[in-house]
Design an enzyme around this catalytic site. Structure first.
Site, PDB file in Angstrom:
ATOM      1  N   ASP A  64      -1.560  79.725  60.101  1.00 44.60           N
ATOM      2  CA  ASP A  64      -1.209  78.030  60.187  1.00 44.60           C
ATOM      3  C   ASP A  64      -1.038  77.742  61.836  1.00 44.60           C
ATOM      4  O   ASP A  64      -1.030  76.510  62.101  1.00 44.60           O
ATOM      5  CB  ASP A  64       0.062  77.885  59.429  1.00 44.60           C
ATOM      6  CG  ASP A  64       1.386  78.834  59.867  1.00 44.60           C
ATOM      7  OD1 ASP A  64       1.137  79.588  60.830  1.00 44.60           O
ATOM      8  OD2 ASP A  64       2.314  78.311  59.332  1.00 44.60           O
ATOM      9  N   HIS A  65      -0.647  78.754  62.621  1.00 43.62           N
ATOM     10  CA  HIS A  65      -0.417  78.484  64.128  1.00 43.62           C
ATOM     11  C   HIS A  65      -1.925  78.370  64.787  1.00 43.62           C
ATOM     12  O   HIS A  65      -1.948  77.601  65.450  1.00 43.62           O
ATOM     13  CB  HIS A  65       0.376  79.370  64.739  1.00 43.62           C
ATOM     14  CG  HIS A  65       1.775  79.263  64.345  1.00 43.62           C
ATOM     15  ND1 HIS A  65       2.446  79.220  63.156  1.00 43.62           N
ATOM     16  CD2 HIS A  65       2.877  78.869  65.149  1.00 43.62           C
ATOM     17  CE1 HIS A  65       3.868  78.901  63.177  1.00 43.62           C
ATOM     18  NE2 HIS A  65       4.065  78.717  64.479  1.00 43.62           N
ATOM     19  N   ASP A 119       9.621  83.553  62.246  1.00 43.72           N
ATOM     20  CA  ASP A 119       9.493  82.142  62.726  1.00 43.72           C
ATOM     21  C   ASP A 119      10.860  81.690  62.655  1.00 43.72           C
ATOM     22  O   ASP A 119      11.523  81.554  61.691  1.00 43.72           O
ATOM     23  CB  ASP A 119       8.445  81.467  61.959  1.00 43.72           C
ATOM     24  CG  ASP A 119       7.901  79.996  62.632  1.00 43.72           C
ATOM     25  OD1 ASP A 119       7.119  80.086  63.398  1.00 43.72           O
ATOM     26  OD2 ASP A 119       8.977  79.046  62.545  1.00 43.72           O
ATOM     27  N   ARG A 379      10.781  70.188  68.345  1.00 41.23           N
ATOM     28  CA  ARG A 379      10.992  70.954  69.631  1.00 41.23           C
ATOM     29  C   ARG A 379      10.034  69.802  70.517  1.00 41.23           C
ATOM     30  O   ARG A 379       8.859  69.489  70.443  1.00 41.23           O
ATOM     31  CB  ARG A 379      10.413  72.082  69.847  1.00 41.23           C
ATOM     32  CG  ARG A 379      11.317  72.952  68.920  1.00 41.23           C
ATOM     33  CD  ARG A 379      11.051  74.462  69.248  1.00 41.23           C
ATOM     34  NE  ARG A 379      12.232  75.172  68.393  1.00 41.23           N
ATOM     35  CZ  ARG A 379      11.930  76.394  67.969  1.00 41.23           C
ATOM     36  NH1 ARG A 379      10.786  77.035  68.139  1.00 41.23           N
ATOM     37  NH2 ARG A 379      13.037  76.982  67.515  1.00 41.23           N
ATOM     38  N   SER A 537      11.902  79.749  69.981  1.00 43.08           N
ATOM     39  CA  SER A 537      11.053  80.299  68.936  1.00 43.08           C
ATOM     40  C   SER A 537      11.641  81.571  69.007  1.00 43.08           C
ATOM     41  O   SER A 537      12.301  82.144  69.616  1.00 43.08           O
ATOM     42  CB  SER A 537       9.726  80.299  69.580  1.00 43.08           C
ATOM     43  OG  SER A 537       8.831  81.662  69.523  1.00 43.08           O
ATOM     44  N   ARG A 539       9.701  84.209  68.757  1.00 42.50           N
ATOM     45  CA  ARG A 539       8.372  84.903  69.155  1.00 42.50           C
ATOM     46  C   ARG A 539       9.047  86.158  70.163  1.00 42.50           C
ATOM     47  O   ARG A 539       9.434  86.278  70.880  1.00 42.50           O
ATOM     48  CB  ARG A 539       7.294  84.174  70.145  1.00 42.50           C
ATOM     49  CG  ARG A 539       7.815  83.594  71.395  1.00 42.50           C
ATOM     50  CD  ARG A 539       6.773  82.598  71.982  1.00 42.50           C
ATOM     51  NE  ARG A 539       6.684  81.426  71.092  1.00 42.50           N
ATOM     52  CZ  ARG A 539       6.426  80.259  71.850  1.00 42.50           C
ATOM     53  NH1 ARG A 539       6.381  80.146  72.920  1.00 42.50           N
ATOM     54  NH2 ARG A 539       6.323  79.062  70.870  1.00 42.50           N
TER      55      ARG A 539
HETATM   56  C1  MIC Z   1       7.816  77.610  67.247  1.00 38.12           C
HETATM   57  O1  MIC Z   1       7.963  76.389  66.591  1.00 38.12           O
HETATM   58  O2  MIC Z   1       8.054  77.630  68.549  1.00 38.12           O
HETATM   59  C2  MIC Z   1       6.870  78.277  66.736  1.00 38.12           C
HETATM   60  C3  MIC Z   1       5.692  78.638  67.362  1.00 38.12           C
HETATM   61  O3  MIC Z   1       6.477  78.556  65.386  1.00 38.12           O
HETATM   62  C4  MIC Z   1       7.482  79.794  66.889  1.00 38.12           C
HETATM   63  C5  MIC Z   1       6.784  80.983  66.680  1.00 38.12           C
HETATM   64  C6  MIC Z   1       5.866  81.334  67.387  1.00 38.12           C
HETATM   65  O4  MIC Z   1       5.861  81.304  69.030  1.00 38.12           O
HETATM   66  O5  MIC Z   1       4.763  82.002  67.011  1.00 38.12           O
HETATM   67  C7  MIC Z   1       8.986  79.855  66.210  1.00 38.12           C
HETATM   68  O6  MIC Z   1       9.311  78.821  65.948  1.00 38.12           O
HETATM   69  O7  MIC Z   1       9.551  81.059  65.916  1.00 38.12           O
HETATM   70 FE1  SF4 Z   2       4.336  75.262  63.354  1.00 39.15          FE
HETATM   71 FE2  SF4 Z   2       6.680  75.987  64.795  1.00 39.15          FE
HETATM   72 FE3  SF4 Z   2       5.911  73.517  64.857  1.00 39.15          FE
HETATM   73 FE4  SF4 Z   2       6.735  74.363  62.635  1.00 39.15          FE
HETATM   74  S1  SF4 Z   2       7.902  74.025  64.693  1.00 39.15           S
HETATM   75  S2  SF4 Z   2       5.147  73.290  62.989  1.00 39.15           S
HETATM   76  S3  SF4 Z   2       6.092  76.400  62.810  1.00 39.15           S
HETATM   77  S4  SF4 Z   2       4.857  75.335  65.557  1.00 39.15           S
END
Ligand code: MIC
Ligand code: SF4
Length: 641
Positions: A64-65, A119, A379, A537, A539
């Protein structure tokens, strides 16, 4: 004394430790989820553990990313993920099926279960009564292998809801309101549990909006009871059998109680560049807007988009902006196309995106220079949208739709329009064809590996003394987006040698080059930070890539939960100032020396950092297990031992 919901579930899943707030405990994980941006590393690490099949009740791998597909890398990763899922017994949700949290809520999350996801927005599952926690990929890999997940037994905050939301006010405003109270720091190792008679007015997707964005408080997770509303949602998803009731015991204990009268909540917005910068929409009414983006795992549900469709019906989006709408899942997409909603959105001039993370992770749809972008996601960190000077405001879908038509923020209470009344779906369109179950016999499955997929790096065992340079000094609330940017860099998530070139890219573009030089001279690299280092995140790349560049310790005033665990998992020492004022004594470029580390660690003594005449005492209070992990050079080495 009775248990709150959190402790009821934790108690049932406890495998080690005492359930006393502040103590480290191990819990059994029933379900895991991964997404493609963190998933490739998680599965590479799972493979490195040498286990032949996942040991959970259910594990799902979502794509999905990274779906933009510029170059071969994303497509290769997807093929790897599909084949590795088939090999090890994991369900595979194909690209286009939706955002992991939305789909998991619709199809898999269950009250009373534990869910661990790679995540940070995994707490979305708390909307249905699961203990759903975000973690680094390596922790999720361990849980897939049947290992316990270790966390600090949390203190539980009770949020008591009364009343009913007014027209134009929605679940998003409730969590923004709560962020105004709790802020984005100071909530590490807390869980937020909702209760009160106001609960019955909030649908499961609305509750999930609240638990999703609860991640921004820094709490371990958030959870709602499982009640008639939960039952109705599960029944509408053809999952009535997954229902079980879940309420707190009479007299259950909480560390604090926050009361929110839903009838008094107003439309809210989070100003750039933190989800905690909340104001009322009234305060910013009239401010011009350049872009509106609706969707994401926070606000991409059927009800969210149906309301947006109703607001946009018969209208044209304002000339001064561009509007994008992205459904949270294929289920939502298909349902809005079965009534007038999709047509209303298209005819208004909004642009439809596929059901993925897209704009939320800076994967396309970056705003113009200095552009004001009004978004419904969770975010708004500086630069995350892909435009360094972009100004991201976070709001509800209702407020975003009003801005789309008017070209500016509109306070809904002075808007003359009627509010569209939309009820909860009685039946969702259930079609799981895009979720591929693993074969019973994986013998014939070949794992596909493209050239962008490298092996996960491991650290060396911790040495007793470290000497090197503070290569970067940052302030408070440094997010993992600052440390390890996503957006166009996302495609290197499975190639650590390449991805590490972008560590602190937007903070100090020379960091990676300089770190590599020090590393090659066998010197240590140190990071100096303020409060709440590693927000956002999950990550693990924000620890893995610095480790790869030679970072041996991070010295900070405080750390966020997932990130500190990731640092430990990759053998990086997380040091906290005993006296926060000492942060001022240290600067970028200073050479430092740390001696006698192992003995101090093992005796839980403070660790002395020396630089010329400067002598600073720092804490590194870790559990026995964490000390062993750091000393082994990280969790993979520790597990192998
Ligand atoms: C995000 O919203 O920052 C992400 C991208 O979903 C991350 C995961 C990632 O960095 O792959 C998260 O929320 O953990
Ligand atoms: Fe995707 Fe993270 Fe954004 Fe949710 S917050 S839509 S999981 S990138």
């Amino acid at each position: 004394m009775g248990d709150n919901i959190v402790y009821k579930i934790l108690r049932k899943h406890l495998v080690s430790g005492d359930l006393v707030p502040g103590q480290e405990v191990g819990i059994k994980i029933d379900q895991t989820l991964t997404q493609d941006a963190t998933g490739t590393m998680a599965y590479l690490q799972f493979e490195a553990m040498g286990i032949d099949r996942v040991k959970t009740e259910l594990s799902v791998s979502y794509v999905d990313h990274n779906t933009i597909g510029q170059g071969f890398e994303n497509a290769d990763d997807h093929k790897y993920l599909q084949s590795v899922a088939a090999k090890y017994g994991v369900y595979f949700s194909r690209a286009g099926n939706g955002i992991c949290h939305q789909v998991h809520l619709e199809r898999f999350a269950k009250p009373g279960k534990t869910l661990l996801g790679s995540d940070s927005h995994t707490p979305t599952g708390g909307g249905i009564g699961a203990i759903a926690i975000g973690a680094g990929g390596l922790d999720v890999a361990c849980a897939m292998g049947g290992g316990a997940f270790y966390l600090v037994a949390p203190e539980v905050i009770k949020v008591e809801l009364t009343g009913k939301l007014r027209d134009w006010v929605s679940a998003k405003d409730v969590i923004l309101h709560l962020l105004g109270i709790l802020s984005t720091k100071g909530n590490v190792n807390k869980v937020i549990e909702y209760s009160g008679e106001g609960l019955k007015t909030l649908s499961v997707p609305g509750r999930a909006t609240i638990t999703n964005m609860g991640a921004e408080t820094g709490a371990t997770t958030s959870i709602f009871p499982s009640d008639e509303v939960t039952k109705q949602f599960l029944t509408a998803q053809n999952r009535a059998d997954d229902f079980c009731p879940l309420v707190a015991d009479e007299g259950a204990k909480y560390c604090k109680v926050i009361k929110i009268n839903l009838s008094e909540v107003v439309a809210m917005a989070a100003l750039p560049h933190s989800p905690g910068n909340v104001v009322t929409v009234k305060e910013i009414a009239g401010k011009k807007v350049d872009q509106v983006a609706i969707g994401s795992c926070t606000n991409g549900s059927l009800k969210d988009l149906t309301i947006v469709g109703e607001i946009l019906a018969g209208k044209t989006i304002h000339q001064g902006l561009s509007v994008i709408v992205s459904p949270g899942s294929r289920q939502v997409f298909s349902m809005i196309s079965a009534d007038d909603t999709l047509n209303n959105i298209i005819n208004s001039g909004a642009r439809i995106m596929e059901p993925t993370c897209g704009f939320c992770i800076g994967s396309g749809q970056s705003p113009c220079t200095d552009g004001i972008s009004v978004r419904t996601n969770n975010r708004n960190f500086c630069g995350r949208s892909g435009t360094e000077s972009g100004q991201i405001y976070l709001v509800s879908p209702q407020i975003a739709a009003l801005a789309a038509i008017n070209g500016e923020f509109v306070d809904p209470f002075s808007a003359q329009e009627n509010y569209p009344q939309v009820s909860n779906a009685e039946h969702f369109y259930v079609d799981d064809r895009m979720i591929i179950p693993p074969p019973n016999d994986p013998c014939g499955v070949e794992i596909f590996r493209g050239p962008n997929i490298g092996q996960p790096p491991t650290n060396i065992a911790l040495v007793d003394s470290l000497s090197g340079e503070i290569l970067v000094k940052v302030g408070d609330k440094i997010t993992t987006d600052h440390i390890m940017p996503a957006g166009p860099r996302l495609k290197y998530r499975s190639n650590i040698d390449k991805y590490s070139e972008f560590v602190f890219e937007g903070v100090d573009s020379q960091f990676a080059v300089n770190a590599k030089k020090l590393r090659d001279q066998k010197k240590s690299v140190f990071i100096l930070a303020g409060e709440s280092y590693g927000q956002g995140s999950s990550r693990e790349h924000a620890a893995m890539c610095p480790m790869y560049l030679g970072v041996r310790a991070v010295m900070a005033k405080s750390f966020e939960r997932i990130h500190i665990t990731n640092l430990i998992n990759f053998g990086i020492l997380p040091l906290t100032f005993i006296n926060a004022g000492d942060y001022e004594l240290l600067q970028k470029g200073l050479l430092i020396q740390i001696n006698n580390i192992i003995e101090c660690l093992n005796n839980n003594n403070s660790i002395t950092v020396l630089s010329g005449d400067i002598k600073i005492e720092m804490n590194c209070t870790l559990s026995l297990r964490q000390r062993q992990i750091v000393q082994a050079g990280g969790l993979l080495n520790y597990t192998r031992q």
